[in-house]
Design an enzyme around this catalytic site. Structure first.
Site, PDB file in Angstrom:
ATOM      1  N   THR A 144      33.458  60.370 -70.012  1.00 36.86           N
ATOM      2  CA  THR A 144      34.209  60.259 -68.408  1.00 36.86           C
ATOM      3  C   THR A 144      33.901  59.002 -67.881  1.00 36.86           C
ATOM      4  OG1 THR A 144      34.009  62.801 -68.405  1.00 36.86           O
ATOM      5  CG2 THR A 144      34.150  61.602 -66.401  1.00 36.86           C
ATOM      6  N   CYS A 162      34.153  82.192 -55.796  1.00 31.67           N
ATOM      7  CA  CYS A 162      35.532  82.690 -56.304  1.00 31.67           C
ATOM      8  C   CYS A 162      35.436  83.704 -57.437  1.00 31.67           C
ATOM      9  CB  CYS A 162      36.090  81.308 -56.707  1.00 31.67           C
ATOM     10  SG  CYS A 162      35.526  80.575 -58.206  1.00 31.67           S
ATOM     11  N   HIS A 204      36.401  56.662 -69.258  1.00 35.00           N
ATOM     12  CA  HIS A 204      37.558  56.723 -68.353  1.00 35.00           C
ATOM     13  C   HIS A 204      37.617  56.067 -66.926  1.00 35.00           C
ATOM     14  CE1 HIS A 204      39.710  59.488 -71.146  1.00 35.00           C
ATOM     15  NE2 HIS A 204      38.480  60.032 -71.145  1.00 35.00           N
TER      16      HIS A 204
HETATM   17 ZN   LIG Z   1      29.748  64.087 -69.410  1.00 34.84          ZN
HETATM   18 ZN   LIG Z   2      33.942  79.222 -57.374  1.00 31.63          ZN
END
Ligand SMILES: [Zn+2]
Ligand SMILES: [Zn+2]
Length: 250
Positions: A41, A97, A44
């Site tokens: 990442t 959530c 990136h």
């Molecule tokens: Zn990572």
């Molecule tokens: Zn959540």
């Protein structure tokens, strides 16, 4: 403190910037960084590809695979003490959530990533929610503790199927696939088949890490796996490359 900061909208575009040492808010801990590893990442973000441009605010201190020592506690934190050695779980979740309720906070509907969407650990100090500061067991080399984030990805995928006593195929031998090869052997897999395309360096590493059979672009992967498993195929087929051909083989 000075910290590596993504300041410019271009390839590279990192500069050492002055930031104040953050103070931990309620439920947070302040960490003095011990080690931070470089993730795909981060590459990136270095390349500043379309995903990075959409997700990483300019001015962010990046770095999310990290470990360090607790140096201050925010209000209400009783799970940690100053001096504790921790590694970061980088998924910042809302805990409210449906995904969080069912125990899948890593795919929280309102989630964000430490060191991607907010300041991270290419810095001498950082803050995280105490729930994301996971205690590191004694005996883990402090310089290796940061790498538990991608190791966790490997274990999460691997344990989606049987491992102990099972035959396992690992498709894709990047760092996470290689973790999976080694972890599968350590967890008692009866046979591990490691599959890559043409990266002979990593294919050799897979052998060193315990793979029983290593296949590449010159092999008929499905036929070789069927031959090695008396026609049954493996018990657990894990895909770590994202390549369409590997998904099809898996
Ligand atoms: Zn990572
Ligand atoms: Zn959540």
């Amino acid at each position: 403190m000075t910290a590596w900061t993504k300041t410019r909208s271009e390839v590279g575009g990192f500069t050492q910037e002055e930031h104040s040492v953050p103070s931990p808010g309620p439920g947070e801990v302040l960490i003095r960084t011990k080690s931070t590893s470089v993730c795909g990442t981060d590459i990136h973000i270095w390349k500043w590809d379309a995903w990075s441009r959409e997700n990483v605010p300019l001015g962010t201190v990046t770095g999310h695979e990290t470990s360090g020592h607790v140096v201050a506690l925010g209000e209400g934190v009783d799970s940690h003490a100053v001096g504790d050695f921790i590694a970061v779980e980088c998924h910042l979740a809302c805990w409210a959530c449906p995904r969080c309720d069912e125990g899948n906070a890593h795919v929280c509907e309102n989630g964000s990533i430490f060191g991607v969407h907010s300041h991270g650990a290419f810095a001498p100090y950082f803050v995280v929610p105490a729930t994301n500061a996971r205690h590191v067991p004694a005996g883990v080399d402090p310089n290796h503790a940061c790498i538990q984030d991608p190791l966790g990805n490997a274990i999460h995928t691997l344990t989606g199927g049987p491992v102990d006593g099972a035959t396992v195929a690992v498709h894709g031998l990047g760092p996470i696939g290689l973790f999976a090869v080694n972890a599968a052997k350590a967890m008692g897999a009866s046979m591990v088949v490691a599959v890559d395309w043409d990266n002979t360096y990593r294919m050799d590493l897979a052998k060193d890490l315990g793979a029983d059979l290593v296949l590449g672009k010159d092999d008929d992967v499905v036929a070789c796996i069927l031959a090695a498993t008396e026609g049954r195929g493996v018990d657990n087929s894990c895909e770590f490359s994202g390549a369409a051909s590997a998904l099809s083989n898996a």
